[in-house]
Design an enzyme around this catalytic site. Structure first.
Site, PDB file in Angstrom:
ATOM      1  N   ARG A   1      13.502   1.510   1.297  1.00  0.00           N
ATOM      2  CA  ARG A   1      12.500   0.833   0.468  1.00  0.00           C
ATOM      3  C   ARG A   1      11.310   0.407   1.332  1.00  0.00           C
ATOM      4  O   ARG A   1      11.484  -0.122   2.427  1.00  0.00           O
ATOM      5  CB  ARG A   1      13.121  -0.352  -0.257  1.00  0.00           C
ATOM      6  CG  ARG A   1      14.218   0.105  -1.198  1.00  0.00           C
ATOM      7  CD  ARG A   1      14.511  -0.816  -2.353  1.00  0.00           C
ATOM      8  NE  ARG A   1      15.640  -0.273  -3.114  1.00  0.00           N
ATOM      9  CZ  ARG A   1      15.546   0.631  -4.090  1.00  0.00           C
ATOM     10  NH1 ARG A   1      14.359   1.068  -4.470  1.00  0.00           N
ATOM     11  NH2 ARG A   1      16.631   1.089  -4.698  1.00  0.00           N
ATOM     12  N   ASP A   2      10.103   0.656   0.780  1.00  0.00           N
ATOM     13  CA  ASP A   2       8.877   0.292   1.480  1.00  0.00           C
ATOM     14  C   ASP A   2       8.814  -1.227   1.637  1.00  0.00           C
ATOM     15  O   ASP A   2       9.122  -1.983   0.707  1.00  0.00           O
ATOM     16  CB  ASP A   2       7.657   0.814   0.711  1.00  0.00           C
ATOM     17  CG  ASP A   2       6.394   0.805   1.551  1.00  0.00           C
ATOM     18  OD1 ASP A   2       5.892   1.897   1.874  1.00  0.00           O
ATOM     19  OD2 ASP A   2       5.899  -0.300   1.884  1.00  0.00           O
ATOM     20  N   ILE A   3       8.389  -1.696   2.792  1.00  0.00           N
ATOM     21  CA  ILE A   3       8.334  -3.135   3.078  1.00  0.00           C
ATOM     22  C   ILE A   3       7.225  -3.824   2.272  1.00  0.00           C
ATOM     23  O   ILE A   3       7.267  -5.052   2.088  1.00  0.00           O
ATOM     24  CB  ILE A   3       8.142  -3.347   4.601  1.00  0.00           C
ATOM     25  CG1 ILE A   3       8.664  -4.689   5.046  1.00  0.00           C
ATOM     26  CG2 ILE A   3       6.691  -3.119   5.019  1.00  0.00           C
ATOM     27  CD1 ILE A   3       8.774  -4.840   6.560  1.00  0.00           C
TER      28      ILE A   3
ATOM     29  N   ASN B   1       0.547  11.128   2.315  1.00  0.00           N
ATOM     30  CA  ASN B   1      -0.807  10.918   2.832  1.00  0.00           C
ATOM     31  C   ASN B   1      -0.969  11.633   4.167  1.00  0.00           C
ATOM     32  O   ASN B   1      -0.060  11.632   4.994  1.00  0.00           O
ATOM     33  CB  ASN B   1      -1.062   9.418   3.036  1.00  0.00           C
ATOM     34  CG  ASN B   1      -1.037   8.651   1.730  1.00  0.00           C
ATOM     35  OD1 ASN B   1      -1.558   9.122   0.717  1.00  0.00           O
ATOM     36  ND2 ASN B   1      -0.423   7.478   1.738  1.00  0.00           N
TER      37      ASN B   1
ATOM     38  N   VAL C   1       1.404   5.382   9.233  1.00  0.00           N
ATOM     39  CA  VAL C   1       2.541   5.697  10.106  1.00  0.00           C
ATOM     40  C   VAL C   1       2.518   7.211  10.332  1.00  0.00           C
ATOM     41  O   VAL C   1       2.623   7.993   9.376  1.00  0.00           O
ATOM     42  CB  VAL C   1       3.878   5.262   9.481  1.00  0.00           C
ATOM     43  CG1 VAL C   1       5.041   5.669  10.390  1.00  0.00           C
ATOM     44  CG2 VAL C   1       3.901   3.754   9.233  1.00  0.00           C
TER      45      VAL C   1
ATOM     46  N   HIS D   1       6.097  11.281   5.746  1.00  0.00           N
ATOM     47  CA  HIS D   1       6.988  10.620   4.792  1.00  0.00           C
ATOM     48  C   HIS D   1       6.451  10.836   3.396  1.00  0.00           C
ATOM     49  O   HIS D   1       5.247  10.880   3.180  1.00  0.00           O
ATOM     50  CB  HIS D   1       7.113   9.130   5.099  1.00  0.00           C
ATOM     51  CG  HIS D   1       5.807   8.442   5.309  1.00  0.00           C
ATOM     52  ND1 HIS D   1       5.093   8.539   6.489  1.00  0.00           N
ATOM     53  CD2 HIS D   1       5.048   7.676   4.493  1.00  0.00           C
ATOM     54  CE1 HIS D   1       3.977   7.861   6.398  1.00  0.00           C
ATOM     55  NE2 HIS D   1       3.907   7.331   5.187  1.00  0.00           N
TER      56      HIS D   1
ATOM     57  N   HIS E   1       6.190   9.278  -0.238  1.00  0.00           N
ATOM     58  CA  HIS E   1       6.321   8.063  -1.052  1.00  0.00           C
ATOM     59  C   HIS E   1       6.896   8.453  -2.414  1.00  0.00           C
ATOM     60  O   HIS E   1       6.425   9.412  -3.026  1.00  0.00           O
ATOM     61  CB  HIS E   1       4.949   7.427  -1.292  1.00  0.00           C
ATOM     62  CG  HIS E   1       4.277   6.879  -0.078  1.00  0.00           C
ATOM     63  ND1 HIS E   1       4.231   5.508   0.195  1.00  0.00           N
ATOM     64  CD2 HIS E   1       3.614   7.478   0.936  1.00  0.00           C
ATOM     65  CE1 HIS E   1       3.541   5.314   1.315  1.00  0.00           C
ATOM     66  NE2 HIS E   1       3.151   6.485   1.786  1.00  0.00           N
TER      67      HIS E   1
END
Ligand code: AMP
Ligand code: ZN
Length: 114
Positions: free
Chosen positions: A29-31, A87, A96, A100, A102
């Site tokens: 899970r994204d922070i 992205n 980052v 990755h 999303h």
């Protein structure tokens, strides 16, 4: 890539909120979530940006999407719908530099709105 956040996660040095893992990819899970479901699906191997992807790594991208599909089912948003985004570099907002995917859902994700 000893200074890469996602490589440190892959190595178990930093422990995110893992929701999926297999031999090649993991997801957490994204922070700073932008939707009720906001998960990042990450290959265990370091690839800095989409521009660095090599032809022999094509199957890995398919595995990111298969993981995204499973995560959407786990979170109960597969039928409602969800968005997947990768992205690349500054103007897309990449922060980052380890690729990755999303996975965003659980609310209306229409773009443009309307
Ligand atoms: P991007 O802007 O596409 O590079 O996405 C990077 C994402 O990583 C952002 O949505 C951040 O909120 C997320 N992020 C950064 N650090 C962490 C962390 N320690 N745990 C979970 N997500 C993180
Ligand atoms: Zn990395």
């Amino acid at each position: 890539m000893s200074d890469c956040l996602f490589c440190k996660m892959a190595a178990g040095e930093i422990k995110p909120d893992i929701v999926y893992e297999d031999a090649d990819v993991f997801a957490f899970r994204d922070i700073n979530p932008q939707a009720p479901t906001h998960v990042l699906v990450v290959p265990k191997t370091h690839i800095a940006t989409l521009n660095d992807l090599q032809p022999e790594q094509a199957a890995l991208i398919g595995k990111l999407y298969l993981a995204a599909r499973q995560i959407a089912e786990q979170d109960g948003i597969a039928e409602r719908g969800y968005r997947t985004v990768m992205n690349c570099n500054r103007e897309a907002g990449q922060t980052v530099f380890h690729i990755h995917l999303h996975v965003l859902g659980g609310r209306g994700m229409h773009w443009p709105p309307g």
